[in-house]
Motif scaffolding. Structure first.
Motif, mmCIF file in Angstrom:
data_model
loop_
_atom_site.group_PDB
_atom_site.id
_atom_site.type_symbol
_atom_site.label_atom_id
_atom_site.label_comp_id
_atom_site.label_asym_id
_atom_site.label_seq_id
_atom_site.Cartn_x
_atom_site.Cartn_y
_atom_site.Cartn_z
ATOM 1 N N MET A 196 -21.702 60.619 106.856
ATOM 2 C CA MET A 196 -21.809 59.203 106.527
ATOM 3 C C MET A 196 -22.620 59.066 105.243
ATOM 4 S SD MET A 196 -22.567 57.527 110.276
ATOM 5 C CE MET A 196 -22.228 55.885 109.652
ATOM 6 N N GLY A 199 -21.287 53.669 106.300
ATOM 7 C CA GLY A 199 -19.998 53.916 106.917
ATOM 8 C C GLY A 199 -19.635 55.378 106.930
ATOM 9 N N ARG A 223 -13.814 44.584 112.554
ATOM 10 C CA ARG A 223 -14.487 45.868 112.386
ATOM 11 C C ARG A 223 -13.627 47.009 112.905
ATOM 12 N NH1 ARG A 223 -20.010 46.463 112.130
ATOM 13 N NH2 ARG A 223 -19.906 47.986 113.817
ATOM 14 N N VAL A 254 -14.143 50.980 114.113
ATOM 15 C CA VAL A 254 -15.108 52.015 114.474
ATOM 16 C C VAL A 254 -14.366 53.180 115.107
ATOM 17 C CG1 VAL A 254 -16.998 50.362 114.798
ATOM 18 C CG2 VAL A 254 -15.537 50.969 116.737
ATOM 19 N N LEU A 267 -19.108 53.344 112.202
ATOM 20 C CA LEU A 267 -18.422 52.317 111.430
ATOM 21 C C LEU A 267 -17.519 52.958 110.380
ATOM 22 C CD1 LEU A 267 -18.004 49.329 110.672
ATOM 23 C CD2 LEU A 267 -19.990 49.539 109.160
ATOM 24 N N ILE A 268 -16.253 52.543 110.379
ATOM 25 C CA ILE A 268 -15.304 52.990 109.365
ATOM 26 C C ILE A 268 -15.137 51.928 108.290
ATOM 27 C CG2 ILE A 268 -12.913 53.655 108.932
ATOM 28 C CD1 ILE A 268 -12.822 54.870 111.698
ATOM 29 N N GLY A 269 -14.974 50.684 108.686
ATOM 30 C CA GLY A 269 -14.801 49.620 107.708
ATOM 31 C C GLY A 269 -14.292 48.363 108.356
ATOM 32 N N ALA A 278 -16.198 51.049 104.631
ATOM 33 C CA ALA A 278 -17.573 50.572 104.446
ATOM 34 C C ALA A 278 -18.364 51.483 103.521
ATOM 35 C CB ALA A 278 -18.279 50.457 105.792
#
Length: 306
Positions: free
Chosen positions: A158, A162, A224, A226, A239-241, A256
């Motif tokens: 990360m 993100g 969101r 995830v 969190l991906i974006g 993200a």
């Protein structure tokens, strides 16, 4: 009667000589008067100076103007040098300002790395990005941590906010990280709050497409995205974006992580994750035989009592 030129010359020569003699005598007398050391002569000289010098102001006008011009030029030259010095200082200050902005951004990213809340079971190590792949067909970066730091192939990375990718290739001092945008990247994800399970598939673009969406009507841009933790490839909840829609109407993931400024990466130590050691280990569960093992024999049919 004709004019006799010789008569004019005869008078002009003696007159010039007489004037020269008178001028010489006057200068000698003036010199003697100026050099005599006597109180009366001194008073006479003072009276002459007082009567003559004040009336010479008109003669000092061009001199005064010339002096003023020289002083103005010197002042202008000093102003020019000061202006050049200020320009040099301004360039230095601009360089310092840029360095301060970069340090502030770096500090902000480091603060993000320290403040992001993750699963308490996950520990991490921060590495510096050394280089990227530089290829349009492969999206990866190289970080300065490796097996000596305990890095394991497959761990998630990360940038503090993100998910960036996963470790794919570990050396002694460095590791290769495959980004989510790479064409070989397939991430099981969940869209919140609808709970739709999808696959974020990399296609070498800044916004990977979202595949295998069961019900697109439940998904809105801005939702969101995830990780789900399916397959134990990534820890859940990373969190991906956010969901975005391209001009063609296809749903994509607005990542993200700031892929334009990847300077530090956090490698998550997922000690509880199952390591994939064989190609079939990601598909077959542990209690089933491998693809190379013979299948178990079928049970014999029970006799029919009827």
């Amino acid at each position: 009667m004709a004019y006799d030129r010789g008569t004019g010359d005869a008078y002009t020569g003696p007159l010039r000589r007489l004037l020269l003699v008178v001028l010489a005598l006057f200068l000698i007398l003036l010199f003697l008067v100026w050099r005599i050391d006597s109180p009366r002569v001194e008073r006479f000289r003072a009276q002459v100076v007082d009567s003559v010098v004040p009336r010479m102001d008109w003669a000092m006008v061009p001199v005064t103007a010339g002096v003023n011009i020289v002083r103005d030029f010197q002042s202008y030259n000093q102003l020019y040098e000061q202006n050049q010095e200020l320009r040099r200082e301004l360039r230095k200050m601009s360089a310092w300002k840029e360095a301060a902005l970069q340090l502030r951004q770096e500090n902000a990213r480091l603060r993000d790395l320290n403040n992001v809340q993750l699963d308490p079971r996950l520990t991490y190590i921060t590495g510096v990005v050394l280089a990227d792949s530089g290829s349009p067909f492969r999206q990866s970066v190289l970080i300065n941590v490796g097996s000596r730091d305990g890095i394991v192939d497959g761990w998630a990375t990360m940038d503090g906010i993100g998910l960036v990718g996963r470790v794919s290739g570990v050396g002694n001092n460095t590791s290769r990280v495959i980004l989510l945008t790479d064409t070989t990247s397939r991430i099981p994800a969940e869209i919140q709050p609808s709970g739709q399970r999808v696959i974020v598939a990399g296609d070498n673009s800044a916004a990977p497409p979202i595949d295998f969406l069961e019900n697109p009507d439940l998904v809105r841009p801005g939702d969101r995205i995830v990780t789900t933790g399916d397959g134990e490839v990534f820890p859940p909840g990373l969190l991906i974006g956010q969901v975005a829609q391209d001009p063609g109407g296809r749903l994509r993931a607005r990542l993200a992580a700031d892929y334009e400024r990847l300077e530090f990466l956090r490698v998550l130590r997922d000690h509880g994750a199952r390591r994939v050691e064989s190609a079939s280990g990601l598909i077959l569960p542990r209690d089933l035989p491998d693809a190379g093992d013979p299948l178990p024999e079928p049970l014999p049919d029970e006799p029919n009592d009827g």
